[in-house]
Design a protein around this motif. Structure first.
Motif, PDB file in Angstrom:
ATOM      1  N   GLY A 110     -44.097  -4.975  13.124  1.00  0.00           N
ATOM      2  CA  GLY A 110     -44.634  -5.818  12.071  1.00  0.00           C
ATOM      3  C   GLY A 110     -44.330  -5.338  10.677  1.00  0.00           C
ATOM      4  O   GLY A 110     -45.076  -5.603   9.732  1.00  0.00           O
ATOM      5  N   HIS A 135     -43.396 -15.051   8.676  1.00  0.00           N
ATOM      6  CA  HIS A 135     -44.578 -15.758   9.182  1.00  0.00           C
ATOM      7  C   HIS A 135     -44.589 -17.205   8.680  1.00  0.00           C
ATOM      8  O   HIS A 135     -44.096 -17.510   7.591  1.00  0.00           O
ATOM      9  CB  HIS A 135     -45.853 -15.053   8.721  1.00  0.00           C
ATOM     10  N   VAL A 141     -45.971 -15.191  13.402  1.00  0.00           N
ATOM     11  CA  VAL A 141     -44.572 -14.779  13.304  1.00  0.00           C
ATOM     12  C   VAL A 141     -43.675 -15.852  13.883  1.00  0.00           C
ATOM     13  O   VAL A 141     -43.858 -16.283  15.036  1.00  0.00           O
ATOM     14  CB  VAL A 141     -44.333 -13.440  14.027  1.00  0.00           C
TER      15      VAL A 141
END
Length: 298
Positions: A110, A135, A141
């Motif tokens: 991330g 995102h 995502v």
């Protein structure tokens, strides 16, 4: 009752007018929103297409869904022929594997990932790749973004600087080794000594002669001692070094004294028919220093 009916009709007309106004305002808001969105998209496209970095976004299947003009130039195709394809259509297997691995890490962790891709058919080119998760409006995502900056000139400058530094280190080490291999020791005001250790090859022989002659000149030496106690093998080359050094030192006005002359070495020099005429030979360095000091003061 007729008055109530008229008031009802008036309220209905007023409501209808309010609804019409609301719809008009909504239409204006929608148009303004679409106009603002188009303006933002145009600004984003202008930003993407005028940056010198490669910029693109892939969906979760690895398909390209957003590219800039720099990527078009890099690939050599218009975006219409790039969108929807994976990087394996444009990159070598090695570079594609590296890119895929970095994108997996970006999604798993991330956060942005840094890496270099530097193999191209036209030569070595270095890119600093920044890969990061993308995102959607709900924070989910939906893909991976990449900004790839060409750092070839910086990398080449770094490599050239490292090569220069390594060369300087090698030269310094080489000079130190030469100095240790053939050290020149000032003994007194007009006496220098050079203890020789190990094996003497052609390169070292030239070095010994050069160092000793420079030392004689620099120290205005009248006597130069060559101590061969630590020389492993006395052969034709060593005998030649002794003779050549004695002759060159004589031209500079200095006397050569050879110390460490053991019986076996003397026999070898005799067998080699070495002409050591004019060279003083003594058994130990201590004896050579004593002789040199006495004679340098004469």
């Amino acid at each position: 009752m007729s008055g109530d009916g008229e008031r009802m009709k008036a309220l209905e007309a007023e409501n209808a007018a309010l609804r019409a106004e609301v719809e008009r305002l909504r239409g204006q808001d929608a148009a303004a929103g679409e106009s603002e969105l188009r303006a933002q998209q145009a600004m984003l496209r202008g930003f993407l297409d005028n940056t010198p970095a490669l910029m693109f976004v892939k969906d979760l299947e690895g398909r390209l869904i957003l590219v800039n003009k720099e990527l078009e130039r890099f690939v050599g195709l218009p975006r219409e022929e790039i969108l929807g394809k994976t990087n394996r259509a444009f990159l070598s297997t090695e570079n594609a594997d590296k890119s895929d691995e970095a994108e997996k890490r970006a999604l798993a962790e991330g956060r942005a990932q840094l890496m270099h891709i530097h193999h191209r058919p036209d030569g070595v080119v270095y890119y600093l790749n920044i890969k990061f998760p993308v995102h959607d409006e709900n924070g989910v995502v939906c893909g991976v973004g990449t900004v790839a900056i060409d750092v070839t000139s910086e990398q080449q400058a770094t490599e050239e600087r490292a090569a220069r530094e390594a060369d300087l280190v090698i030269r310094a080490q080489d000079a130190m080794i030469r100095e240790l291999a053939s050290p020149l020791l000032p003994i007194s005001e007009h006496v220098v000594a050079m203890p020789l250790v190990g094996t003497i090859d052609d390169t070292r022989a030239a070095q010994i002669l050069d160092t000793l002659l420079h030392g004689i000149t620099h120290h205005a030496a009248r006597v130069a001692i060559l101590d061969i106690t630590g020389v492993r093998i006395v052969d034709t080359r060593v005998a030649h070094v002794l003779v050549q050094t004695a002759q060159a030192a004589k031209l500079l006005g200095a006397q050569v004294v050879v110390t460490g002359m053991r019986a076996a070495i003397a026999q070898t020099l005799v067998d080699l028919d070495a002409d050591l005429k004019g060279v003083v030979t003594l058994g130990t360095l201590r004896a050579g220093i004593a002789w040199a000091i006495r004679n340098s003061l004469a």
